[in-house]
Design a protein around this motif. Sequence first.
Motif, mmCIF file in Angstrom:
data_model
loop_
_atom_site.group_PDB
_atom_site.id
_atom_site.type_symbol
_atom_site.label_atom_id
_atom_site.label_comp_id
_atom_site.label_asym_id
_atom_site.label_seq_id
_atom_site.Cartn_x
_atom_site.Cartn_y
_atom_site.Cartn_z
ATOM 1 N N ASP A 1 29.445 -19.653 -139.259
ATOM 2 C CA ASP A 1 29.327 -20.892 -140.034
ATOM 3 C C ASP A 1 30.690 -21.573 -140.042
ATOM 4 O OD1 ASP A 1 28.796 -22.925 -141.772
ATOM 5 O OD2 ASP A 1 28.188 -21.651 -143.437
ATOM 6 N N ASP A 2 30.734 -22.818 -139.597
ATOM 7 C CA ASP A 2 32.017 -23.520 -139.525
ATOM 8 C C ASP A 2 32.338 -24.304 -140.795
ATOM 9 O OD1 ASP A 2 30.283 -25.639 -139.382
ATOM 10 O OD2 ASP A 2 30.839 -26.227 -137.342
ATOM 11 N N GLU A 3 31.525 -24.118 -141.836
ATOM 12 C CA GLU A 3 31.744 -24.776 -143.122
ATOM 13 C C GLU A 3 31.565 -26.295 -143.076
ATOM 14 O OE1 GLU A 3 32.033 -22.927 -145.865
ATOM 15 O OE2 GLU A 3 32.021 -21.132 -144.614
ATOM 16 N N SER B 1 21.046 -29.946 -138.524
ATOM 17 C CA SER B 1 20.696 -28.956 -137.503
ATOM 18 C C SER B 1 21.266 -27.580 -137.836
ATOM 19 C CB SER B 1 21.141 -29.408 -136.105
ATOM 20 O OG SER B 1 22.533 -29.572 -136.064
ATOM 21 N N SER B 2 22.468 -27.514 -138.432
ATOM 22 C CA SER B 2 23.015 -26.191 -138.769
ATOM 23 C C SER B 2 22.222 -25.559 -139.918
ATOM 24 C CB SER B 2 24.509 -26.268 -139.106
ATOM 25 O OG SER B 2 24.741 -26.947 -140.316
ATOM 26 N N ARG B 3 21.743 -26.386 -140.855
ATOM 27 C CA ARG B 3 20.901 -25.848 -141.931
ATOM 28 C C ARG B 3 19.573 -25.356 -141.367
ATOM 29 N NH1 ARG B 3 23.850 -29.691 -144.911
ATOM 30 N NH2 ARG B 3 22.554 -31.442 -144.292
ATOM 31 N N ALA B 4 18.998 -26.106 -140.433
ATOM 32 C CA ALA B 4 17.738 -25.676 -139.809
ATOM 33 C C ALA B 4 17.952 -24.382 -139.025
ATOM 34 C CB ALA B 4 17.199 -26.777 -138.898
ATOM 35 N N GLN B 5 19.068 -24.287 -138.317
ATOM 36 C CA GLN B 5 19.374 -23.070 -137.562
ATOM 37 C C GLN B 5 19.492 -21.888 -138.519
ATOM 38 O OE1 GLN B 5 22.618 -23.229 -134.752
ATOM 39 N NE2 GLN B 5 23.056 -21.062 -135.030
ATOM 40 N N ARG B 6 20.169 -22.072 -139.630
ATOM 41 C CA ARG B 6 20.342 -20.993 -140.609
ATOM 42 C C ARG B 6 18.985 -20.536 -141.143
ATOM 43 N NH1 ARG B 6 24.188 -17.509 -141.393
ATOM 44 N NH2 ARG B 6 25.546 -19.198 -140.851
ATOM 45 N N GLU B 7 18.081 -21.481 -141.413
ATOM 46 C CA GLU B 7 16.745 -21.112 -141.900
ATOM 47 C C GLU B 7 16.005 -20.250 -140.879
ATOM 48 O OE1 GLU B 7 14.419 -24.474 -143.165
ATOM 49 O OE2 GLU B 7 16.086 -25.265 -144.348
ATOM 50 N N VAL B 8 16.074 -20.649 -139.610
ATOM 51 C CA VAL B 8 15.415 -19.870 -138.553
ATOM 52 C C VAL B 8 16.032 -18.481 -138.469
ATOM 53 C CG1 VAL B 8 15.054 -19.698 -136.054
ATOM 54 C CG2 VAL B 8 14.673 -21.866 -137.232
ATOM 55 N N GLU B 9 17.371 -18.409 -138.474
ATOM 56 C CA GLU B 9 18.051 -17.113 -138.394
ATOM 57 C C GLU B 9 17.674 -16.221 -139.569
ATOM 58 O OE1 GLU B 9 22.138 -18.231 -138.136
ATOM 59 O OE2 GLU B 9 22.054 -18.443 -135.953
ATOM 60 N N GLU B 10 17.628 -16.801 -140.777
ATOM 61 C CA GLU B 10 17.278 -16.001 -141.951
ATOM 62 C C GLU B 10 15.848 -15.479 -141.854
ATOM 63 O OE1 GLU B 10 18.228 -18.639 -145.169
ATOM 64 O OE2 GLU B 10 20.361 -18.085 -145.115
ATOM 65 N N SER B 11 14.939 -16.312 -141.339
ATOM 66 C CA SER B 11 13.557 -15.840 -141.210
ATOM 67 C C SER B 11 13.448 -14.747 -140.151
ATOM 68 C CB SER B 11 12.600 -16.991 -140.905
ATOM 69 O OG SER B 11 12.801 -17.479 -139.599
ATOM 70 N N LEU B 12 14.183 -14.885 -139.046
ATOM 71 C CA LEU B 12 14.176 -13.839 -138.021
ATOM 72 C C LEU B 12 14.798 -12.550 -138.553
ATOM 73 C CD1 LEU B 12 15.200 -15.839 -134.843
ATOM 74 C CD2 LEU B 12 12.969 -14.841 -135.339
ATOM 75 N N PHE B 13 15.882 -12.696 -139.298
ATOM 76 C CA PHE B 13 16.547 -11.529 -139.855
ATOM 77 C C PHE B 13 15.609 -10.801 -140.810
ATOM 78 C CE2 PHE B 13 19.253 -9.362 -142.929
ATOM 79 C CZ PHE B 13 20.040 -8.610 -142.079
ATOM 80 N N ALA B 14 14.925 -11.544 -141.667
ATOM 81 C CA ALA B 14 14.003 -10.929 -142.626
ATOM 82 C C ALA B 14 12.862 -10.238 -141.887
ATOM 83 C CB ALA B 14 13.461 -11.995 -143.579
ATOM 84 N N GLU B 15 12.329 -10.871 -140.837
ATOM 85 C CA GLU B 15 11.242 -10.284 -140.057
ATOM 86 C C GLU B 15 11.697 -8.993 -139.395
ATOM 87 O OE1 GLU B 15 8.762 -11.325 -136.039
ATOM 88 O OE2 GLU B 15 9.317 -12.982 -137.350
#
Length: 160
Positions: free
Chosen positions: A24-26, A31-45
């Motif tokens: 995260d570059d702060e 698009s970075s928020r959308a990417q984070r949502e996808v990553e969090e869902s993949l991580f949870a899965e």
Amino acid sequence: MEPVEESDAYHRGLVLRLSEMAPDDEFPTDSSRAQREVEESLFAEDAVRDASGLRDPPVIQKDSMWAYLRAAVNGKIEKYFVGLDSSQPWLCYWIIHALDLLSYSEEPVLDETTCQETIAFLKSCSNDSGGYGGGPGQVSHAATTFAALSALCVIGTDEA
């Protein structure tokens, strides 16, 4: 390629766990928020699947992918890509950008000769009327112009 202990491979950067979050570059953007949502869902899965023992977390075999992409950028691409004749700048961009993403370094992903050949090829796709076609001699189009310019930006040399 010899099998490598997962912990050794992971620490040496040979594999990339898909459950790792991108840095995260702060500077959040849509698009970075959308990417984070996808990553969090993949991580949870993956966490649920790991806990249940159904499968190991997915990994990308970086060495194999790197070798495949390096061969592709040097013109050794499977014959079934012939159908993408009008997408040649896209192929250049996808390959070079993937190499850049896998490199995790400031070093150029292409050697000087490959850079020059790729730049020359992309120039052969440009038209006097402006823009880039899908291949040499093809009509310019906004999408292939975007792909060609993106590839040149990733190459990043003065000549590009």
